[in-house]
Design an enzyme around this catalytic site. Structure first.
Site: not given
Ligand SMILES: NC(=O)c1ccc[n+]([C@@H]2O[C@H](COP(=O)([O-])OP(=O)(O)OC[C@H]3O[C@@H](n4cnc5c(N)ncnc54)[C@H](OP(=O)(O)O)[C@@H]3O)[C@@H](O)[C@H]2O)c1
Length: 272
Positions: A143, A156
């Site tokens: 990401s 995350y």
């Protein structure tokens, strides 16, 4: 349509929805046999059926990547039923947003279990297949948050920082062990409209990406043999800016551009 992936057998984790399902479709359309794995059986079946109805080859398998002990058994079953693979796409992922201490610890730990530990375990199980193939690829979906701190999404971001470190290390290790036929690509997109980040406020110059745009970039990056696929282009400057600007200035830039505040309004589709 090119048949660039004819002869490839590709395992995709978390392929029952989102960009995993779309990648399954696109690789199958390019001639690959796709192993559609999902933790929900019906999702794996639906995606496989859709691909078959369009003339592609797809086989559904149930796989929960947090069930680490089941992964070698899944590999053995796959070997017996289909054979060795030539490409692994570690795509499964979860996110839980919110004030750090207000979220249950179990959600933070689950984030690492899916996004990081599951990915490491899948790579551990299937890297021998890739090494044995004549041309192989490991694709890890990280990401853009792997390049910065993400308030309200710390676990995350951390799980994805770990993916980048892992993926880059394996890429270099493949080179050093002279396994040049094993490519490793790390994918770092900003927010994608799949529902995972429902509610976020996208930062300046980083509009919500479509799944189609991200998957097209992945296909392009693999064709070029890129080590990284980063979307949108703006996200490529984060490492440079963060590395050169004084920390306090970077913090301000991240705030003013909305990077640091983007997760504040996250609602997402939390999953257990
Ligand atoms: N959406 C974004 O803005 C964004 C941005 C950057 C990176 N990414 C990454 O891109 C990847 C795909 O996400 P997406 O945007 O396509 O969202 P998504 O539609 O939510 O896809 C995530 C997939 O992972 C699966 N999954 C979750 N836990 C799993 C487990 N324990 N075992 C196996 N599969 C599991 C989900 O299955 P269920 O449907 O059963 O829950 C789903 O199919 C993720 O790694 C994500 O972190 C997404």
């Amino acid at each position: 349509m090119s048949r660039a992936y004819a002869g490839h057998r590709i395992v995709i984790t978390g392929a029952g929805a989102g960009i995993g399902a779309l990648m399954a479709e696109k690789f199958a359309a390019r001639g690959a046999e796709v192993i559609v794995t999902a933790r929900r059986e019906q999702a794996a079946r639906d995606v496989s059926e859709h691909i078959r109805n369009s003339g592609g080859e797809a086989f559904p398998y149930v796989l929960d990547v947090t069930d680490i002990d089941s992964i070698p058994a899944f590999r053995d079953k796959l070997h017996a039923e289909r054979g060795r693979i030539t490409m692994l796409i570690n795509n499964a992922g979860v996110v839980f947003g919110g004030e750090f201490e207000q979220l249950p610890l179990a959600d933070h730990l689950n984030t690492f279990q899916v996004n990081t530990n599951g990915l490491v375990a899948m790579t551990h199980a299937f890297l021998p297949d890739l090494i044995q193939a004549s041309s192989a690829w490991l694709v890890n979906i990280a990401s853009a948050s792997a390049f910065l701190g993400l308030p309200y999404g710390s676990s995350y971001a951390a799980s994805k920082w770990a993916v980048v470190g892992f993926s880059e290390s394996i890429r270099l290790e493949m080179q050093m062990r002279e396994f040049d036929h094993v490519g490793v690509t790390t994918v770092c997109p900003s927010y994608i409209a799949t529902g995972m980040f429902e509610g976020v406020k996208t930062p300046l110059l980083s509009p919500m990406l479509t799944p189609d745009k991200v998957v097209r970039s992945i296909l392009k990056g693999l064709k070029r043999g890129d080590a990284f696929v980063i979307e949108p282009p703006m996200a490529r400057s984060v490492e440079l800016l963060k590395g050169t600007l004084p920390r306090g200035i970077w913090d301000q830039v991240a705030r003013i551009t909305g990077v640091s505040t983007s997760m504040y309004s996250w609602r997402g589709k939390s999953r257990k």
